[in-house]
Design an enzyme around this catalytic site. Sequence first.
Site, PDB file in Angstrom:
ATOM      1  N   MET A 149      26.196  33.019  78.346  1.00  0.00           N
ATOM      2  CA  MET A 149      25.537  33.264  77.177  1.00  0.00           C
ATOM      3  C   MET A 149      24.875  34.879  77.617  1.00  0.00           C
ATOM      4  O   MET A 149      24.329  35.504  76.887  1.00  0.00           O
ATOM      5  CB  MET A 149      24.296  32.637  76.999  1.00  0.00           C
ATOM      6  CG  MET A 149      24.738  31.148  76.556  1.00  0.00           C
ATOM      7  SD  MET A 149      26.342  31.036  75.359  1.00  0.00           S
ATOM      8  CE  MET A 149      25.319  30.827  73.787  1.00  0.00           C
ATOM      9  N   ILE A 184      26.423  38.963  77.908  1.00  0.00           N
ATOM     10  CA  ILE A 184      27.335  39.752  77.390  1.00  0.00           C
ATOM     11  C   ILE A 184      27.735  40.509  78.516  1.00  0.00           C
ATOM     12  O   ILE A 184      27.102  41.166  79.150  1.00  0.00           O
ATOM     13  CB  ILE A 184      26.787  40.676  76.158  1.00  0.00           C
ATOM     14  CG1 ILE A 184      26.423  39.726  74.994  1.00  0.00           C
ATOM     15  CG2 ILE A 184      27.797  41.569  75.802  1.00  0.00           C
ATOM     16  CD1 ILE A 184      25.618  40.595  73.966  1.00  0.00           C
ATOM     17  N   LEU A 185      29.256  40.277  78.669  1.00  0.00           N
ATOM     18  CA  LEU A 185      29.766  41.198  80.081  1.00  0.00           C
ATOM     19  C   LEU A 185      30.082  42.483  79.596  1.00  0.00           C
ATOM     20  O   LEU A 185      30.345  42.670  78.256  1.00  0.00           O
ATOM     21  CB  LEU A 185      31.290  40.401  80.469  1.00  0.00           C
ATOM     22  CG  LEU A 185      31.034  39.040  80.880  1.00  0.00           C
ATOM     23  CD1 LEU A 185      32.253  38.240  80.570  1.00  0.00           C
ATOM     24  CD2 LEU A 185      30.306  38.933  82.136  1.00  0.00           C
ATOM     25  N   GLY A 245      26.556  22.706  80.648  1.00  0.00           N
ATOM     26  CA  GLY A 245      27.716  22.833  81.210  1.00  0.00           C
ATOM     27  C   GLY A 245      28.675  21.318  81.127  1.00  0.00           C
ATOM     28  O   GLY A 245      29.622  20.922  81.802  1.00  0.00           O
ATOM     29  N   THR A 246      28.490  20.972  79.624  1.00  0.00           N
ATOM     30  CA  THR A 246      29.265  19.822  79.388  1.00  0.00           C
ATOM     31  C   THR A 246      31.158  20.289  79.312  1.00  0.00           C
ATOM     32  O   THR A 246      31.618  19.525  79.525  1.00  0.00           O
ATOM     33  CB  THR A 246      29.132  19.326  78.053  1.00  0.00           C
ATOM     34  OG1 THR A 246      29.044  20.224  76.881  1.00  0.00           O
ATOM     35  CG2 THR A 246      27.646  18.652  78.042  1.00  0.00           C
ATOM     36  N   ASN A 247      31.337  21.500  78.711  1.00  0.00           N
ATOM     37  CA  ASN A 247      32.482  22.031  78.651  1.00  0.00           C
ATOM     38  C   ASN A 247      33.082  22.375  80.187  1.00  0.00           C
ATOM     39  O   ASN A 247      34.348  21.474  80.520  1.00  0.00           O
ATOM     40  CB  ASN A 247      32.748  23.325  78.122  1.00  0.00           C
ATOM     41  CG  ASN A 247      32.880  23.140  76.458  1.00  0.00           C
ATOM     42  OD1 ASN A 247      33.767  22.517  76.013  1.00  0.00           O
ATOM     43  ND2 ASN A 247      31.776  23.350  75.768  1.00  0.00           N
ATOM     44  N   ASN A 262      37.397  32.725  76.857  1.00  0.00           N
ATOM     45  CA  ASN A 262      36.217  31.976  76.355  1.00  0.00           C
ATOM     46  C   ASN A 262      36.190  31.028  75.406  1.00  0.00           C
ATOM     47  O   ASN A 262      37.185  30.749  74.670  1.00  0.00           O
ATOM     48  CB  ASN A 262      35.050  33.159  75.832  1.00  0.00           C
ATOM     49  CG  ASN A 262      34.011  32.722  75.408  1.00  0.00           C
ATOM     50  OD1 ASN A 262      33.142  32.057  75.899  1.00  0.00           O
ATOM     51  ND2 ASN A 262      33.461  33.321  74.103  1.00  0.00           N
ATOM     52  N   HIS A 268      34.211  29.335  71.880  1.00  0.00           N
ATOM     53  CA  HIS A 268      33.168  29.715  71.110  1.00  0.00           C
ATOM     54  C   HIS A 268      33.085  28.755  69.887  1.00  0.00           C
ATOM     55  O   HIS A 268      34.183  28.184  69.277  1.00  0.00           O
ATOM     56  CB  HIS A 268      33.312  31.111  70.292  1.00  0.00           C
ATOM     57  CG  HIS A 268      32.324  31.462  69.583  1.00  0.00           C
ATOM     58  ND1 HIS A 268      31.131  31.809  69.925  1.00  0.00           N
ATOM     59  CD2 HIS A 268      32.122  31.665  68.213  1.00  0.00           C
ATOM     60  CE1 HIS A 268      29.888  32.139  69.012  1.00  0.00           C
ATOM     61  NE2 HIS A 268      30.811  32.000  67.775  1.00  0.00           N
TER      62      HIS A 268
HETATM   63  C1  GAR Z   1      29.359  25.572  73.911  1.00  0.00           C
HETATM   64  O1  GAR Z   1      29.426  25.087  72.258  1.00  0.00           O
HETATM   65  C2  GAR Z   1      30.131  27.042  73.827  1.00  0.00           C
HETATM   66  O2  GAR Z   1      31.254  26.846  72.709  1.00  0.00           O
HETATM   67  C3  GAR Z   1      28.966  27.844  73.344  1.00  0.00           C
HETATM   68  O3  GAR Z   1      27.955  27.275  74.090  1.00  0.00           O
HETATM   69  C4  GAR Z   1      28.126  25.922  74.308  1.00  0.00           C
HETATM   70  C5  GAR Z   1      27.796  25.544  75.910  1.00  0.00           C
HETATM   71  O4  GAR Z   1      27.654  24.255  75.843  1.00  0.00           O
HETATM   72  N1  GAR Z   1      29.354  29.330  73.703  1.00  0.00           N
HETATM   73  C6  GAR Z   1      29.099  30.404  72.861  1.00  0.00           C
HETATM   74  O5  GAR Z   1      28.327  30.212  71.991  1.00  0.00           O
HETATM   75  C7  GAR Z   1      29.425  31.488  73.204  1.00  0.00           C
HETATM   76  N2  GAR Z   1      29.208  32.562  72.350  1.00  0.00           N
HETATM   77  P1  GAR Z   1      28.000  23.561  77.299  1.00  0.00           P
HETATM   78  O6  GAR Z   1      27.120  24.237  78.248  1.00  0.00           O
HETATM   79  O7  GAR Z   1      27.438  22.175  77.009  1.00  0.00           O
HETATM   80  O8  GAR Z   1      29.225  23.551  77.456  1.00  0.00           O
END
Ligand code: GAR
Length: 192
Positions: free
Chosen positions: A90, A92-93, A14-16, A107, A109
């Site tokens: 992660m 798929i909806l 969940g850093t984003n 989203n 990516h």
């Molecule tokens: C992020 O790098 C995001 O882009 C990716 O999961 C990571 C989550 O990191 N998403 C995908 O790969 C979607 N296909 P976070 O939990 O630290 O935000």
Amino acid sequence: MPNPRIAILISGTGTNMEVLLKACASGELPAHTVFVGSDKETAKGLATAHNLGAETKFFSYKSGRRAAEEAIAKAVRENNIEWIVLAGYMRILSPEFVHEFAGKIINIHPALLPAFPGAHGIQDAWEAGVSTTGVTVHIVDEEVDHGPILAQEEVKRLDGDTIEDLEARIHKTEHRIYKAALKNFFEARNKK
Ligand code: GAR
């Protein structure tokens, strides 16, 4: 116009999400995060969100995707959520879910879509030996990691990079461009 009401969905660290929550709190991102949801009850990001004062919700997939998505859709409707922001979600909806909230799911990516969709975008680009990969923010359509692109930024693979070095620069880029892309998108919507 009041700030848009958003829900952030995560599966892991969940850093984003953390960057987005803090940007909402500081006013840098003009949005109100009504809840942070996860398909994993023990996701580190849920604890982070809770500690930052956000409401958290767990959506169990134990009884299948349909039941989980019905619970998410109910929470979205009941809380008048305008945008569902995926931040490392992660699952798929289903096409039905995406259809109900068409154009309302965003989203991020860690690759330059349409290249390297899926759960391992960084690793797949690394193994393919590309010299440039990057980050994409997009509106979600019925295909996985696919849909109209809102923002994209390149990240170069440098001489001497390990995959961890590249990964760190990709995440740094994500943390900068997700809030900026959402801000532009919400502001453009408000002007309509
Ligand atoms: C992020 O790098 C995001 O882009 C990716 O999961 C990571 C989550 O990191 N998403 C995908 O790969 C979607 N296909 P976070 O939990 O630290 O935000």
